[in-house]
Scaffold this motif. Structure first.
Motif, PDB file in Angstrom:
ATOM      1  N   ILE A 199     -18.822  -5.069  51.073  1.00 46.43           N
ATOM      2  CA  ILE A 199     -18.934  -5.358  49.700  1.00 46.43           C
ATOM      3  C   ILE A 199     -20.402  -4.714  49.159  1.00 46.43           C
ATOM      4  CG2 ILE A 199     -19.172  -6.920  47.759  1.00 46.43           C
ATOM      5  CD1 ILE A 199     -17.231  -8.516  49.085  1.00 46.43           C
ATOM      6  N   LEU A 200     -21.373  -5.242  50.156  1.00 45.76           N
ATOM      7  CA  LEU A 200     -22.794  -4.772  49.532  1.00 45.76           C
ATOM      8  C   LEU A 200     -22.939  -3.493  49.964  1.00 45.76           C
ATOM      9  CD1 LEU A 200     -24.662  -7.966  51.205  1.00 45.76           C
ATOM     10  CD2 LEU A 200     -23.876  -7.696  48.786  1.00 45.76           C
ATOM     11  N   THR A 201     -22.439  -2.633  50.555  1.00 49.18           N
ATOM     12  CA  THR A 201     -22.759  -1.255  50.722  1.00 49.18           C
ATOM     13  C   THR A 201     -21.777  -0.338  50.136  1.00 49.18           C
ATOM     14  OG1 THR A 201     -21.295  -1.323  52.730  1.00 49.18           O
ATOM     15  CG2 THR A 201     -23.767  -1.788  53.284  1.00 49.18           C
ATOM     16  N   GLN A 202     -20.776  -0.941  49.474  1.00 49.03           N
ATOM     17  CA  GLN A 202     -19.784  -0.027  48.882  1.00 49.03           C
ATOM     18  C   GLN A 202     -20.609   0.684  47.525  1.00 49.03           C
ATOM     19  OE1 GLN A 202     -16.775  -2.272  47.129  1.00 49.03           O
ATOM     20  NE2 GLN A 202     -15.420  -0.335  46.589  1.00 49.03           N
ATOM     21  N   PRO A 203     -20.433   1.970  47.514  1.00 46.47           N
ATOM     22  CA  PRO A 203     -20.985   2.612  46.266  1.00 46.47           C
ATOM     23  C   PRO A 203     -20.212   2.233  44.969  1.00 46.47           C
ATOM     24  CG  PRO A 203     -19.748   4.196  47.733  1.00 46.47           C
ATOM     25  CD  PRO A 203     -19.762   2.926  48.405  1.00 46.47           C
ATOM     26  N   VAL A 204     -20.598   2.229  43.961  1.00 48.25           N
ATOM     27  CA  VAL A 204     -20.088   2.084  42.566  1.00 48.25           C
ATOM     28  C   VAL A 204     -19.034   3.050  42.516  1.00 48.25           C
ATOM     29  CG1 VAL A 204     -20.046   1.735  39.975  1.00 48.25           C
ATOM     30  CG2 VAL A 204     -21.854   0.764  41.682  1.00 48.25           C
ATOM     31  N   PRO A 205     -17.687   2.769  42.409  1.00 48.70           N
ATOM     32  CA  PRO A 205     -16.339   3.739  41.951  1.00 48.70           C
ATOM     33  C   PRO A 205     -16.881   4.181  40.771  1.00 48.70           C
ATOM     34  CG  PRO A 205     -15.713   1.701  42.829  1.00 48.70           C
ATOM     35  CD  PRO A 205     -17.128   1.470  42.573  1.00 48.70           C
ATOM     36  N   GLN A 206     -16.642   5.531  40.551  1.00 50.07           N
ATOM     37  CA  GLN A 206     -16.743   6.598  39.632  1.00 50.07           C
ATOM     38  C   GLN A 206     -16.032   5.924  38.350  1.00 50.07           C
ATOM     39  OE1 GLN A 206     -16.755  10.732  39.825  1.00 50.07           O
ATOM     40  NE2 GLN A 206     -17.422  11.298  37.948  1.00 50.07           N
ATOM     41  N   GLY A 207     -16.263   5.727  37.042  1.00 50.59           N
ATOM     42  CA  GLY A 207     -15.557   5.123  36.047  1.00 50.59           C
ATOM     43  C   GLY A 207     -15.230   3.685  36.026  1.00 50.59           C
ATOM     44  N   SER A 208     -15.872   2.946  37.196  1.00 55.83           N
ATOM     45  CA  SER A 208     -15.853   1.614  37.275  1.00 55.83           C
ATOM     46  C   SER A 208     -17.277   0.751  37.298  1.00 55.83           C
ATOM     47  CB  SER A 208     -15.139   1.167  38.750  1.00 55.83           C
ATOM     48  OG  SER A 208     -13.682   1.682  38.631  1.00 55.83           O
TER      49      SER A 208
END
Length: 218
Positions: free
Chosen positions: A151-160
């Motif tokens: 969770i902490l390393t997940q990039p922000v999904p484009q459009g989300s």
């Protein structure tokens, strides 16, 4: 036409019809809800919080299944926020839609970290249906720890960058739709899992410290 399809009064009527229609008609009502689009997700999820309407839950699951990933996000946010007595329909929806990524959130329920036997049985069945036999408590804590790191390393999904979620308002005793940033939702999920991981393995000081840090950053 689009505006009339999303009219709140019309949608509420359709959801009520979905719950009460005879077996030979509910599918037609479901099709009308599907045509209305994801705007119906909150009203459908409200049904899942009412145990008196449990007979209609499979119909609700069918319609929610047409609105993924919106329905997934709604069910996960409700799982984290609704009181235990309202979790049954939500957990049922997670299993019906096979949302396997919710297992780390279900494991604390399965091990009864809050001391609720009925809820523990609900969580155990859901985990077994989604991922097989339960791990040990220590293994479960490691699964939660790994999920926190993801969770902490997940990039922000484009459009989300901003998400529409459903949140239980305990003061008002009702569900509210909330627009939250992805970063806020990231911190909320990590803090939830950190707290539960520390409860699963109470003799692990590293997990306790991690949970404290995540809760402070929430």
């Amino acid at each position: 036409v689009r505006k009339s399809r999303s009219d709140p009064g019309r949608l509420a009527g359709l959801v009520n019809d979905l719950c009460q229609s005879p077996n030979d008609r509910w599918y037609q009502v479901a099709e009308s809800l599907i045509k209305a689009g994801p705007v119906v997700v909150p009203a459908l999820c409200e049904v899942l919080l009412d145990p008196s309407k449990h007979a209609a839950w499979p119909r609700v699951y069918y319609v929610l299944g047409q609105f993924r990933p919106d329905a997934d996000a709604a069910l996960i946010s409700l799982l984290l926020t609704v009181p235990d007595e309202k979790k049954s329909g939500v957990v049922g929806g997670i299993v019906a839609l096979r949302i396997t990524r919710t297992v780390p959130y279900l494991l604390p329920l399965a091990f009864g970290v809050d001391g609720k036997t009925e809820v523990a049985e609900l969580g155990k069945r859901a985990c077994e249906q989604l991922s097989g036999p339960l791990p040990t408590q220590r293994q479960a804590a490691r699964i939660l720890r790994t999920e926190i790191e993801t969770i902490l390393t997940q990039p922000v999904p484009q459009g989300s960058e901003v998400l529409s979620l459903l949140w239980w308002d305990s003061a008002a005793n009702r569900v509210e739709a909330k627009r939250v940033s992805f970063e806020m939702w990231r911190r909320e999920r990590a803090a939830y899992l950190g707290e539960k991981a520390a409860q699963l393995v109470a003799d692990d000081p590293e997990l306790r410290d991690l949970a404290s840090c995540l809760i402070l950053e929430r």
